[in-house]
Scaffold this active site. Structure first.
Site: not given
Ligand SMILES: *Cc1c(COP(=O)(O)O)cnc(C)c1O
Length: 384
Positions: A89, A111, A369
């Site tokens: 993020k 948000e 992620s």
């Molecule tokens: C917010 C988040 C997601 C989902 O958001 P995307 O926009 O689909 O990437 C996925 N993994 C993590 C670790 C997140 O914090």
């Protein structure tokens, strides 16, 4: 390369800008400001510096020798979990808050679902000296108390969204309502590749750093070859489109994994929500359905329009996994590799382990992620 959606913001029949009259000029101003900033070498070098010296980029690639051997595949992880604040993020938020400052805005609204985007927005606002207000579904405020406290420590105000299912969808509605009322002074930092144009295009552009790095890193690790499969979890779809962007022109299979209870591409039909046309989970009357997932960050009934487009042309596929499989995946990566993944990424581990029998001998690149720290308390309750 992924395409520029032009002034209409269309990806095939998806995307666009479905907003109230009052927000049209704000979206247009934002598009002009973003394109201008992205073309400006001084903006780009300021952002690159922040990504390098503050967020910790480039993120590394880790090969999972143990799990790979167990599954009969070669498994590489792109380590977005190692970024400052613990997820991808930060890539988009540093870009957006820097842009807000350049536009002369004094205040950020955002948000958040699991709280990761809220924490990242609060972090960037603290660093760059802007006020920050974060809307978060009341249910998520309960589920993710630690991230709520983190945002407060960072000087942000957290407002529980009390409408509807009191989750991410409702937090987006309230953040948009705030933006409509305060657009002169306020920048809306959207957390994913969704919403009205230019957000899906802009957030994808900021997240494409993941794919740009990973493409070069894979060529290095794989002696000039590309992975056979590139995979990531999909909530709104920003981390997935970020890594896909580096590989759309290769032969790699692109796989976005959705939660079974929020399978917008898998089970949705085209509709309009939050300013965009995209696949959306709706009931027979066209009402938006509530998403249900173990992971607050994926509890979203829609998906970014570019994913709908990639699905519609057959370039990417979007399977789903159940909460039970996710709980297995979460523990599997922890026990075999010593890495506790965010529950969102545990969806991808679950899909890979289910699908491994059909990928024997192949190289799979997974976008990790985020890290699992935020989910440990919740998993402690589930696993006892
Ligand atoms: C917010 C988040 C997601 C989902 O958001 P995307 O926009 O689909 O990437 C996925 N993994 C993590 C670790 C997140 O914090």
């Amino acid at each position: 390369m992924l395409q520029d959606p032009g002034v209409s913001g269309r990806f095939g029949e998806f995307g666009g800008r479905f907003v109230p009259e009052t927000l049209v000029p704000a979206c247009q101003e934002l598009e002009v400001a973003f394109r201008d900033a992205w073309a400006d070498p001084s903006f780009r070098s300021e952002l690159d510096n922040l990504l390098r010296e503050y967020a910790g980029r480039p993120s590394i690639i880790t090969e999972c020798h143990n799990l790979g051997k167990q599954l009969g595949i070669r498994l590489l992880l792109k380590r977005e979990d190692l970024n400052h604040t613990g997820s991808h993020k930060i890539n988009s938020v540093l870009g957006q808050v820097l842009l807000a400052k350049r536009m002369g805005k004094k205040r950020i609204v955002a948000e958040t679902g699991a709280g990761q985007h809220g924490v990242a927005a609060a972090t960037a606002a603290a660093l760059l000296g802007l006020q920050c207000k974060v809307y978060m579904g009341e249910v998520d405020v309960q589920r993710q108390a630690l991230n709520v406290f983190r945002m407060k420590l960072l000087g942000a105000e957290v407002v529980p969204a009390m409408s509807g299912s009191r989750t991410l969808k409702d937090a987006v509605n309230e953040a948009m309502r705030d933006w409509v009322a305060t657009v002169e002074t306020t920048y809306y930092a959207l957390g994913s590749v969704m919403g009205p144009h230019p957000y899906p295009f802009m957030v994808r552009t900021f997240q494409s750093v993941i794919g740009d790095e990973a493409f070069a890193q894979c060529r290095d690790v794989l002696d000039g070859k590309d992975p056979d499969v590139v995979t990531a979890c999909v909530g709104g779809g920003s981390n997935a489109i970020g890594i896909f962007s580096g590989f759309v022109d290769t032969k790699a299979r692109l796989v976005g994994v959705e939660p079974a209870g929020g399978a917008a591409v898998g089970r949705g039909v085209p509709g309009v929500v939050h300013g965009m046309r995209s696949y959306l989970m709706q009931d027979e009357h066209g009402q938006v359905q509530e998403a249900h997932s173990i992971s607050a960050g994926l509890d979203y009934p829609g998906v970014g329009p570019e994913h709908s487009y990639l699905a519609s042309i057959g370039r990417a596929e979007y399977p789903s996994v159940t909460d039970a499989e996710v709980i297995e995946g979460f523990q599997l990566l922890a026990k075999t590799e010593g890495i506790i993944p965010a529950l969102e990424c545990a969806h991808v581990v679950a899909w890979i382990s289910r699908e491994a029998k059909n990928m024997q001998g192949q190289t799979v690149l997974m976008n990790l992620s985020g890290r699992g720290d935020k989910d440990v308390a919740q998993m402690m309750e589930i696993l006892g």
